[in-house]
Design a protein around this motif. Sequence first.
Motif, PDB file in Angstrom:
ATOM      1  N   GLU A 143       3.814   1.615  -1.388  1.00 24.40           N
ATOM      2  CA  GLU A 143       4.295   1.832  -2.759  1.00 24.40           C
ATOM      3  C   GLU A 143       3.208   2.496  -3.602  1.00 24.40           C
ATOM      4  OE1 GLU A 143       6.443  -0.778  -6.240  1.00 24.40           O
ATOM      5  OE2 GLU A 143       4.516  -1.483  -5.466  1.00 24.40           O
ATOM      6  N   ARG A 144       1.983   1.995  -3.486  1.00 23.92           N
ATOM      7  CA  ARG A 144       0.865   2.591  -4.236  1.00 23.92           C
ATOM      8  C   ARG A 144       0.624   4.030  -3.802  1.00 23.92           C
ATOM      9  NH1 ARG A 144      -4.700   1.993  -2.922  1.00 23.92           N
ATOM     10  NH2 ARG A 144      -4.160   0.247  -1.549  1.00 23.92           N
ATOM     11  N   THR A 197       8.030   0.453 -10.891  1.00 21.48           N
ATOM     12  CA  THR A 197       7.007   1.477 -11.106  1.00 21.48           C
ATOM     13  C   THR A 197       7.664   2.849 -11.070  1.00 21.48           C
ATOM     14  OG1 THR A 197       5.444   0.041  -9.943  1.00 21.48           O
ATOM     15  CG2 THR A 197       4.757   2.301 -10.336  1.00 21.48           C
ATOM     16  N   TYR A 204      -3.028   8.959   2.093  1.00 23.53           N
ATOM     17  CA  TYR A 204      -3.089   7.865   1.128  1.00 23.53           C
ATOM     18  C   TYR A 204      -3.000   6.503   1.811  1.00 23.53           C
ATOM     19  CZ  TYR A 204      -2.047  11.574  -2.252  1.00 23.53           C
ATOM     20  OH  TYR A 204      -2.081  12.720  -3.012  1.00 23.53           O
ATOM     21  N   GLY A 221       3.189   6.494  -5.401  1.00 17.51           N
ATOM     22  CA  GLY A 221       2.893   6.793  -6.795  1.00 17.51           C
ATOM     23  C   GLY A 221       1.712   7.737  -6.942  1.00 17.51           C
ATOM     24  N   GLN A 222       0.651   7.494  -6.185  1.00 17.63           N
ATOM     25  CA  GLN A 222      -0.530   8.357  -6.264  1.00 17.63           C
ATOM     26  C   GLN A 222      -0.213   9.772  -5.790  1.00 17.63           C
ATOM     27  OE1 GLN A 222      -3.154   5.821  -3.900  1.00 17.63           O
ATOM     28  NE2 GLN A 222      -4.342   5.340  -5.728  1.00 17.63           N
ATOM     29  N   HIS A 251       4.029   0.808 -14.885  1.00 14.31           N
ATOM     30  CA  HIS A 251       5.063  -0.209 -14.760  1.00 14.31           C
ATOM     31  C   HIS A 251       6.072   0.000 -15.884  1.00 14.31           C
ATOM     32  CE1 HIS A 251       3.309  -2.413 -11.520  1.00 14.31           C
ATOM     33  NE2 HIS A 251       2.198  -2.705 -12.179  1.00 14.31           N
ATOM     34  N   ARG A 292       0.832  -1.206   0.000  1.00 16.97           N
ATOM     35  CA  ARG A 292       0.000   0.000   0.000  1.00 16.97           C
ATOM     36  C   ARG A 292       0.865   1.254   0.000  1.00 16.97           C
ATOM     37  NH1 ARG A 292      -5.175   1.529   3.943  1.00 16.97           N
ATOM     38  NH2 ARG A 292      -5.741   3.408   2.770  1.00 16.97           N
TER      39      ARG A 292
END
Length: 424
Positions: A175-176, A282, A415, A179-180, A259, A173
């Motif tokens: 890592e996500r 990513t 986030y 990016g967001q 990716h 989460r």
Amino acid sequence: MFDIKWIRENAEAFDKAQIARGAEASSSRLIAMDDERVAEVQKLQDAQQRRNAASKEIGKAKGAGDEEKAQALMAEVGSLKSAIQDGEAKTREIEAALGDVLSGLPNIPLDDVPPGKDEADNVLHHVWGEKPQLGFEPKEHFELGEALKMMDFEAAAKLSGSRFVVLKGQLARLERAIGQFMVDVHVNEHGCEEVSVPTLVRSDVMYGTGQLPKFAEDAFHTDDDRWLIPTSEVPLTNLVRESIVDADQLPMRFTALSHCYRSEAGSAGRDTRGMLRQHQFTKVEMVSITDELTSVSEQERMLQCAETILQKLGLSYRVVTLCIGDMGFSARRTFDIEVWLPGQDTYREISSVSTCGDFQARRMNARYRADDKSLKYVHTLNGSGVAVGRCLIAVMENYQTADGSIVIPDVLRPYMGGLEKISA
């Protein structure tokens, strides 16, 4: 990709730049190849003119009842037709050979790029932030991740082989979230348009940004002649391929979270532990399409955009100007951002911001209509905004605690559903 006319007019400067980049002085050879092409084109034009004239003379000869002359002219036209076909084939062959040589030559650096052969000759631009004083012996990211049981290299090896990782739970989460967060900053604060791009592209798209033909071994190729993108710079930049845009549409600023895939063909034995050098990773990319007058200043702006990400995360970093020998193939000037990693006790690259001038645009045939209605090639720029996997590494190592937990930076907590710390 270079304009052979420009090489003719600037042969000495061209050779000097190519030698500085480790290539040979090739202007004489290229000009000779183009001379051969020009001569063949002239022969074709002469033959076509004579064929047209002879074709008209056939009618006149027949009208005058001179059948012998008409037959001779018809034989000449047939011979000229065959010669023209051979000449056209030879012209295409010469043009293809010239194009192959030109497409393998690296871009010419800007005048202020420092000389040098490799990363040891890069020049420090500036440093931001203080290195964290942790008060204990810091661990590397893979030690932290494996202890948390949220970073699994063994499982990834069973699935895909070496240089892959499986992230689980709160690290996945995080890592996500990173990016967001980056995309939101670039869209909301830096004026970029978010784009969702294909990660499989055609060969001519890879050629457009300079990955092909020179760096084919660094990319993954599919059986149906597509390529997995090494960076979303490739599809983002090619959005303007084979098109003409109006000057008032520039600059175009894009960002994408995608990716990316690299074979790491030249990195055997380097960074074999952890996530630093993966086949799949990513990255948030920024691409700008500008006119020739603003591309240099746009690079400075893009560098600030990438720096903003690290500043908001509270990560110490330094910026270096790459020397000529360390720059990428398509770049005219490159700034690298290197983030501080306590676990390694060193700085590691997390972003590169490059201006390419019209080098890629010529390969893509991407142009803009200037205010005076003339057509000019656009200028292209790209920059990591930033590499998500390496940013995850930096957050883990800089925000680690003595018990192996990871404190979540304030800007990422929204986030993460308000989570303040990742613990075992």
